[in-house]
Design a protein around this motif. Structure first.
Motif, PDB file in Angstrom:
ATOM      1  N   GLY A   1      30.096  53.472 -19.300  1.00  0.00           N
ATOM      2  CA  GLY A   1      30.478  52.201 -18.497  1.00  0.00           C
ATOM      3  C   GLY A   1      31.644  52.876 -17.354  1.00  0.00           C
ATOM      4  O   GLY A   1      31.143  53.602 -16.963  1.00  0.00           O
ATOM      5  N   LEU A  26      37.112  55.159 -20.399  1.00  0.00           N
ATOM      6  CA  LEU A  26      36.600  54.104 -20.243  1.00  0.00           C
ATOM      7  C   LEU A  26      37.137  52.902 -19.428  1.00  0.00           C
ATOM      8  O   LEU A  26      38.483  52.756 -20.727  1.00  0.00           O
ATOM      9  CB  LEU A  26      35.460  53.851 -20.822  1.00  0.00           C
ATOM     10  CG  LEU A  26      34.962  52.549 -22.027  1.00  0.00           C
ATOM     11  CD1 LEU A  26      33.885  52.730 -20.551  1.00  0.00           C
ATOM     12  CD2 LEU A  26      34.485  51.934 -22.906  1.00  0.00           C
ATOM     13  N   ILE A  27      36.907  52.646 -18.460  1.00  0.00           N
ATOM     14  CA  ILE A  27      37.689  51.366 -18.889  1.00  0.00           C
ATOM     15  C   ILE A  27      37.311  49.716 -19.749  1.00  0.00           C
ATOM     16  O   ILE A  27      36.191  49.580 -18.952  1.00  0.00           O
ATOM     17  CB  ILE A  27      38.182  50.489 -17.042  1.00  0.00           C
ATOM     18  CG1 ILE A  27      38.684  52.159 -16.258  1.00  0.00           C
ATOM     19  CG2 ILE A  27      39.197  49.880 -16.746  1.00  0.00           C
ATOM     20  CD1 ILE A  27      38.652  52.083 -14.597  1.00  0.00           C
ATOM     21  N   SER A  28      38.031  48.996 -20.135  1.00  0.00           N
ATOM     22  CA  SER A  28      37.287  47.819 -21.159  1.00  0.00           C
ATOM     23  C   SER A  28      37.419  46.901 -20.070  1.00  0.00           C
ATOM     24  O   SER A  28      36.222  46.309 -20.073  1.00  0.00           O
ATOM     25  CB  SER A  28      38.173  48.086 -22.081  1.00  0.00           C
ATOM     26  OG  SER A  28      38.021  49.039 -23.272  1.00  0.00           O
ATOM     27  N   THR A  29      38.573  46.335 -19.365  1.00  0.00           N
ATOM     28  CA  THR A  29      38.244  44.881 -18.324  1.00  0.00           C
ATOM     29  C   THR A  29      39.025  45.747 -16.436  1.00  0.00           C
ATOM     30  O   THR A  29      40.209  46.526 -16.879  1.00  0.00           O
ATOM     31  CB  THR A  29      39.560  44.054 -19.408  1.00  0.00           C
ATOM     32  OG1 THR A  29      38.942  43.386 -20.625  1.00  0.00           O
ATOM     33  CG2 THR A  29      39.368  42.893 -18.507  1.00  0.00           C
ATOM     34  N   HIS A  38      29.217  42.397 -17.349  1.00  0.00           N
ATOM     35  CA  HIS A  38      29.607  43.613 -17.933  1.00  0.00           C
ATOM     36  C   HIS A  38      28.784  44.617 -17.626  1.00  0.00           C
ATOM     37  O   HIS A  38      27.791  44.372 -17.150  1.00  0.00           O
ATOM     38  CB  HIS A  38      28.533  43.366 -19.886  1.00  0.00           C
ATOM     39  CG  HIS A  38      29.522  42.264 -19.499  1.00  0.00           C
ATOM     40  ND1 HIS A  38      31.139  42.231 -20.807  1.00  0.00           N
ATOM     41  CD2 HIS A  38      29.861  41.543 -19.559  1.00  0.00           C
ATOM     42  CE1 HIS A  38      31.038  41.318 -21.231  1.00  0.00           C
ATOM     43  NE2 HIS A  38      30.047  40.492 -20.548  1.00  0.00           N
ATOM     44  N   THR A  81      32.609  47.911 -19.978  1.00  0.00           N
ATOM     45  CA  THR A  81      33.089  47.789 -18.777  1.00  0.00           C
ATOM     46  C   THR A  81      32.700  46.421 -18.922  1.00  0.00           C
ATOM     47  O   THR A  81      31.386  45.845 -18.395  1.00  0.00           O
ATOM     48  CB  THR A  81      33.134  48.121 -18.025  1.00  0.00           C
ATOM     49  OG1 THR A  81      33.811  49.952 -17.855  1.00  0.00           O
ATOM     50  CG2 THR A  81      34.775  47.944 -17.183  1.00  0.00           C
TER      51      THR A  81
END
Lengths: 295, 295, 295, 295, 295, 295
Positions: free
Chosen positions: E216, E227-230, E268, E290
Motif C-alpha cells: 500500500g 502503511l497508511i490505511s486511509t 484502493h 490503502t
C-alpha cells in the motif's frame, strides 16, 4: 467489363462516398420539409423530390413532410362553381371552400405523395392535423392579420406530436396536410409554412427546408444576383419593413424565424425548381438558396 | 342528495356493473367495425356509434374502423357533372370518379370520423390503404364479377398491417378508407365490407361487425320476423343460391364468410339504425342482428 | 326482440356512455381505496365494492386497496381468551394481540378480498407491508399520541413502492394489509387510513377514497344535513379544534390532509353503506360524501 | 495485519472461489425449495436456511420457496378448542380448521419467512395460491386417496405462474403458502410438497429441494446407513410397494417423481437439520441426501 | 458422509454466508480494477485474480479491468533490437516502440486475460481505447510533465463509455488496453492507472482498485509497518511534496485522487502479491492496503 | 452559383439516387466482408474499402469485417529471427509463430482497421475469436488436411455470435481477427476465409464478400477473359478436381461453398484491387467478380 465502363462506375462510387460526411452530420436528425410550388406540380421535379426524401430515409435521416395545395384547390372550386376569394394573399375560406380545401389536401395531394414515396421504396403514412390530435388550432380573428374575416382559417395553437414520434420510431415518413382543429372540433385551414415551422420546433429538427419557386430570398425580387445566402433572425424584421421583398416571401421568412427562434437549428428557403434541390442543400458544402440562422 | 336521486344513481351504477362480464370476455381483443349506412348519416346515430367506439377503447377493447361512403360520393359527382353509373350494384369507376371517390372517402368522411372520435375523448388516426402500404390491391378484371369493366375497382390482394399494430399498441383507433394500391401504384376503389373482412382476419379479430340499414339477414327481405339469428359459414352458399336474400346483403354475407373462414372468430351483421347497436351486440347476452359463425 | 325490451337495452347502453367523460378523466390514474367498515362486512355491499374495483381496473384506472380489519380481530382475540384493550380509540397491541392482528389481516381478510376480486374477473395480489419491504415503520413512542404505551403499534416511516409498481404495470390490483416492519425487523400494527394516505402520496394518486360508515364529515355528527361537501386542507386544523366532529372522523381527516398535502390530488371520505359508492364518487358529476382539496 | 490473520483470510477467500463452478452451473436457473420441518422451527437452523436462500439470490440463482406449517396449525387449533383430526396422516379440514390453516400459513409463517429474508438482505414477496390466481385447485373427492372425506383439502389442478415470473424478473424471491382456490372460489388446503413439485415443473426448475427431518430416503427407516443416494423415477413405484419406507416419505417421493416426470431436472430430499443443507446440496460435488433423477 | 467431513463442509458454507453483507453492499455496483505487477506475471497469482474477477461477476458486481504491460513490452523490444528508453520513469515512445506497445498490450496481454476469464467461467470482451472510440487522448506536450519529448505518449482527453455500457448490460466483463487515439487518429500510449481512474469516474464506480507490488502507501517505502490505511484526497498534495513516497507510488496516488475527486466513491491501492487480494479488499471488514477517500 | 456548377451537382445527386434500389434491397441485411490482399496494403485502396464499409453502415446495411494478415506476420517473424514455414500454402504455426500471429492480427491490423473506420465516421469495435467466446476452434489434426503437423492451426468448431449481435444492434461494426480458442483454452490460428464463411452462415448474412487480388474465379488463371461470373455450389467440386484453378483460389471457393450451403444467401469473390469494389458489387446491376449461388 471494359475498363472505361469500370472507370465510370468507380467514379460513380466516389460520388456516393463524397456524401459520407453529410450522412454522418445529419444521421439520426429530423428534417422538416415544406413541400409545395413547382416541385409539387411538374412531374419530373416531383419524382426528384420524392427520390430525395426516400434517400434521406435510407441514410438514417428522419424526414417529415408538410405539403401545401394551392392551385388544385382553386381548380376544384371552379369546377364546383365556388369562386376563390383572397384578401392580402390569404384565401377567404367559407364552409364550402373549407370542404374543398380538406378534400384536395387530405384526399388527393396527401395520398398521392404517400403513394409516390411508397412506390419509390420508402414507407410513408399520411396525416392531417386531425389524426391523433396532431394540430390544435384557433381561428384567426377578424382583423388580427388582415382587415377581413378570413373564415375558417386558423393558426397553430399547440401540437401533439406523439403520433409523429410513434410513426418515426417505426421508420415511417409522416406526410402532413395543414389542417387543424379548434377546441370545439371545428376544422380550420392553416398556412402550411407555419405548420412546418411549428412541427420543426416541436421535433427539435436539424433543419426546416421550404421548397419555393424562387432561388431564395432576393433583395430585389426581380434580380436573381441579389440572393441573400444567410439571414440572421434578428435581421428579418428590418428586412420585412424595407418592403423590398416579394410579397409571398414574407410569411415564409416569418415561419423560418419562428422555427429558428424555437428549437429548429436552421431554416432554409430553397429553389424547388432545381432537380434534387433537397440533396443539394443537405449534401453539398455550400448548400443552395437562403439559410436563416439564429444570432 | 335526496334519496330518490341517490337510488337512481345506484341503479345506473348497477348497469355499468352488468357490463363487467362482457368487458372481461372482450378485454384485449380486436373488433373490426364496418361503419356505413344510416349510422354514418343521421346525426344522432353517428353520435351513438362514435361514443360506442370510444367506450370500447376505454374498456380495453381494440376497435378498428373501416368506413364506406356511398351517398356523399354520388352527390359530389353530380355537383361536378359526372354521372354515377352502376352495373349490378357496383359503381363503375373511371379516372374522374376515382378522384371523387378518394377525395370524399379520405378527405372528408375519414377525417370527420377521426375528428368525432377525438372530440368524444378517444384517440384516432385516419388511414387509407396507401398509408404504410396497408392495402395492396388488384384490379377486378372485366367479366370476373360482373359483365362489364368496372374501371378502377379492385379487391384486396394482401395487407401490410404493421402500421395498424404500431398505432394500436400506442392506443390509437385506426379509421380506414377502403382505398387500395396495385403493384404499379394505381389507386383502386374497393368494397369496404371486404376490406373490413380481410383486416379482421389479418388481425385475428374477435369479431367483425357490419353496420347495415336492416335488422340483419332476413329470410324474406320484407319481413322482419324472418331474421336469422345465427348462420354457419357452410350454410351461406345455399342461402345465396336460393335467391331470397336482399341484393345488398349478398356481398356482406360473403365478406363475413371470408372473415370467419379466415382468422376472425365471429362476424355480425347488425342494424345500425338502432342507437348504440355496437354496445348492444357486445355487451348483452343475446346480441342483436345476425351472427355468422364457423361450422 | 320486442321493442320495449330493445328500448330498455338502449337506455342501459346510454348509461354506460354517460360514464365516458369520467373514464377519460381518470384513465391511467391511480385511485387508492381505504376499504373498511360496513362495506367490508355486509355481503351485498362487499359484492358491490369488489365489482366497482374490478370495473375500475377494466376501464383503465389503477385501483390500489388498503384494508382494515377491526371487528374480526377482536372476535378472534376473544375466542383465544385475549381481552382487547383500547386507549383513546387505539388498540393496545401486545405480542399476542399482534399475532392475532397479523393473522386476521393478512391471513384472512386480505386473502378474501383478493379471492373475491379474482372471482369477479379482476387480477389481484395481496401484500402486507412486509412484502418487498413495502412499509418501513417505527413504533409510536409512549406518550407521543396517547398517554400510554400502545405496544406494537407503529406509523409509516418510509415506503418502498417498487413492488406495487411492478404489479401495477402487469395489471394486478394490489390489496394491502396495514402491517409494517421497523428497522430491527419487528412487525408493527399500523392505522390503515394513514397507510392508505402515505401510499396515495407516494404513488401520486389522483384520489384517496376512504370508505366509512357515515355519509361524510358532518358538522354535527348526529345531523346528516350538516354534511360538508368540500374541505380545504387549511381548514382542517380549526375544524378539529372545534371539537364538534365525531371522534373516529379525526384521524381520517388527518390522513386525508396528509395525502393531499403530499402528492395526492384529492381525498374523499364517503359512505361505504351506499351500494356502488365508489362508482358514484368517481362517475358522477357531484360525487358523494366529503372531498378534501388543497388550498 | 498479522500474517496468520492474513493467511486465514486468504483461506476463506479460497472457499468462496471453490463455489465458482457451482455458481456457473446454476446461474440463472430456478430452484424450488419446499421449506418445512425442523429447519422451519429451530431458530439457528431457520437462520441458516434464510441465509442460504438470500445467498442463492445474490449469486444469480432464482429461489422459489413453498412452505408448510404443521405444528403451528395444530397449536392454534387447540387454543381455539378445535380438535385436530387426521386420517392416514392427512388433516381433516372442516370450515373452522380451514380458517386456522389459512391464518397460520398465510398470516403468520409466510410473513415471518418474507420478513427474515428481507432482514437478511434479500427481497421477498409472500404469496398464497389466491394471489394472481396462482393455484387453481380441486377438492380431493371422498375416497379418492383415503377412505374418508378430508373436507376442504385439494390438489393442484393448474397453475398461473405469471405473477411468479413478474416478481422473479424484478429480483423478488417468491414465498408461497400452499393454499389453492377451486373454480367456485372455495379456498382449499393443499399438501405443500405437491405444490412445490407442480411449481418446479411449471417453472422448468433446475431442482426441487425438499427439506425434511431425516437424512434422506432410507431403505430401513431406523438405519441411517441405508441411505439411498440416487433413485430413478422408474424405481419409485416398486420402492413404495415394498412398504419399507417411512410413512411420511411416500408422498414426498411421489411429489419428487411428479416433478422429475414433469419439467424439473432433478429433485432432492435432504436433511434440513444439517446447517446450510441447501448450500451443501448445491455447492458441493457429492451433494447430500437422496436425489431423484429421470431414467 | 462421516461427521467430521460434514462439519468441515458446514464450516465452508458458513464462510460463503459471511460474504453476504458485502455482496449486498456492492450488488450492482461497478468496480474498476487496474491489473498489473506481480499479479499479472506469477501464474498462481494470475489464477487468483482471474477467479476473483469471475466471482465478482457472478455475485452481481460489474468488474471492469484495465491492464498494464511493462516488462513484456521491454522484452519484445529487446528481441526486435529496439532499446527501451525512459525519462523520469516514463517510457519514451517512438514509432517503433509504439507498435510494440500496442502489439503486446492489445495483441498478447489483453487476449490472454480475456481468455483466462472465459476459461474460468466468466464472459469477457477485450477492448483498446480505439474500440468504439472509447479513449480520446491527446499527446503530452514536450516539457509538460517531464523535460523531454515522450513521443507518442498521451493522456485521456475524453471517454466514450457507451461501448462499455452495452457490454456491461449484456453481462460481459470489459478488459481494456490503455491505448488512446488523438483527434488526428494517431495512436497514443497512455498510463494505465490514469485510464483506470478516468473510466472509474465516468462509470460512477463504487471503487477503483489498483493492484501493485507493495502493501500500500508506505510513509517510509522500506518499512511495511508505516502503511497508511486511509488517505483523504486533500492530504495527497502534501504527502507528495514531502518526497518520502516511493517514486512509482506518486502517479498511482494522483490517479486515485482524480478518480475520487471525480465520480468514484473510493480508491484502493492494494498488494497484488497477496492471493485473492481483490476478495480480501471487497469481502472483509478491514480491507487491505490503502484506501483513498474524499474529504 | 454558376449554372454549369449547379448542373454538375445535380448530376452527382442523381448518382446517389441511382443507388436507391440497392439500398432498399439490402437495407437491414448483414454483409460479411473478408478483408485482405492488396486492399489491406495499398493506402489508397485501404481508404476506399474503409469508406465503402462506413457508407454501408450509414445506409442501414450491417457490415461485419473479418481480416487476414499474411505479409505483416512474416515480416515481424523475420525481424524476430523466426523463419516462416509453409506446407501446401499453410503456415506451420509453432508457439513462437502463434504469438507473432496473434500480436500482428489482433494488436496491429485489427486496431488499425477499427481506427480507420472510426476516423472515417463509422463506429467499429475490434474482436478476436477470444472475445465473448466468439470462436470455439479445434486443432487440425496432423494429416487431416496436409501431410504434416501444422501446429497451432485450427478450424471453426462453433460460434457464439451473441457478442456480435449485441454490438450490431447498438450500431457498431465488428472487426474480427481469425483467432480461435479450443476447449482447453489453447489459442489457434484459423484461416480467415473460413472464419468469414462460418460467421456469414451463423448471422444468416445476405452476402459473404471475399476481397482478393484477382478479378474473380478464372478458368485459366493467367487469362482474365476466362472469368466465371456465376458458379453454383454443385459445380464447385468438379471445378476443383479439374485442377485448373489457381491454388489460392481453392480454399476461398470452398469457404464460399460452405457459406452458401449454410445460411448465407450468396457469396462473392471480387477484385479488391479495384477502388470501391464493395460498392460496385453491391450497388450496381451487374456486380463484379464471381458470385457463388446455391443450386
Amino acid at each position: 467489363m471494359r475498363n472505361e465502363q469500370l472507370d465510370k462506375m468507380i467514379e460513380r462510387a466516389s460520388v456516393l462516398i463524397e456524401a459520407l460526411p453529410y450522412m454522418r452530420e445529419f444521421h439520426g436528425t429530423t428534417i422538416v420539409i415544406k413541400y409545395g410550388g413547382a416541385a409539387m406540380v411538374r412531374e419530373e421535379l416531383k419524382k426528384c423530390v420524392i427520390e430525395d426524401i426516400v434517400l434521406l430515409g435510407y441514410v438514417g435521416i428522419r424526414p417529415v413532410i408538410v405539403h401545401g395545395g394551392g392551385s388544385e384547390i382553386s381548380e376544384l372550386m371552379k369546377r364546383l362553381g365556388i369562386e376563390p376569394k383572397f384578401v392580402a394573399g390569404q384565401r377567404i375560406t367559407d364552409k364550402d371552400t373549407l370542404e374543398v380545401v380538406e378534400m384536395v389536401l387530405t384526399g388527393r395531394i396527401n395520398g398521392e405523395i404517400v403513394n409516390l414515396i411508397n412506390q419509390t421504396g420508402g414507407k410513408a403514412v399520411g396525416l392531417s392535423g386531425k389524426d391523433g390530435g396532431l394540430i390544435k388550432a384557433e381561428k384567426i380573428e377578424c382583423g388580427a392579420e388582415v382587415d377581413a374575416d378570413l373564415g375558417f382559417v386558423g393558426k397553430v395553437k399547440s401540437l401533439n406530436v406523439s403520433v409523429l414520434e410513434i410513426l418515426d420510431n417505426a421508420g415511417y415518413i409522416p406526410v402532413i396536410s395543414p389542417i387543424g382543429v379548434d377546441c370545439q372540433g371545428q376544422t380550420l385551414n392553416i398556412n402550411a409554412d407555419f405548420v412546418a415551422a411549428h412541427i420543426a420546433s416541436e421535433l427539435k429538427a436539424e433543419k426546416l427546408i421550404i421548397l419555393t419557386d424562387v432561388s431564395g430570398v432576393l433583395e430585389r425580387p426581380d434580380d436573381e444576383t441579389t440572393l441573400i445566402s444567410t439571414i440572421k433572425t434578428s435581421e428579418i424584421p428590418e428586412l420585412i419593413e424595407k418592403k423590398v421583398l416579394a410579397g409571398g416571401m414574407i410569411p415564409k421568412l416569418k415561419a423560418c424565424m419562428e422555427a429558428v427562434k424555437g428549437n429548429t437549428k436552421k431554416a432554409h428557403i430553397i429553389d424547388g425548381r432545381i432537380p434534387h434541390s433537397l440533396l443539394l442543400e443537405l449534401f453539398t458544402d455550400k448548400g443552395i438558396g437562403t439559410q436563416i440562422v439564429s444570432d
